[in-house]
Design a protein around this motif. Structure first.
Motif: not given
Length: 60
Positions: A13-21
């Motif tokens: 979730n952190k990686v996916a969230g960072e990517t989306k951000d």
């Protein structure tokens, strides 16, 4: 076992969230950016949950 599962989900979730951000910032997409920040926060909560489970011996 619950600790490992929570920490693995948290990392995803952190990686996916960072990517989306980052993509949201680059494309000036405020909605995607907000989704990314929310997903990073979800990852942080999961990480904390995993830490608690680890400290309590997965009894939480």
């Amino acid at each position: 076992m619950g600790e490992l599962i929570d920490k693995t989900k948290a990392a995803g979730n952190k990686v996916a969230g960072e990517t989306k951000d980052a993509v949201g910032k680059a494309t000036d997409n405020k909605k995607l950016q907000a989704e990314g920040k929310a997903q990073k926060a979800k990852g942080a909560v999961q990480d904390a949950s995993g830490s608690v489970k680890g400290a309590r011996g997965n009894k939480v």
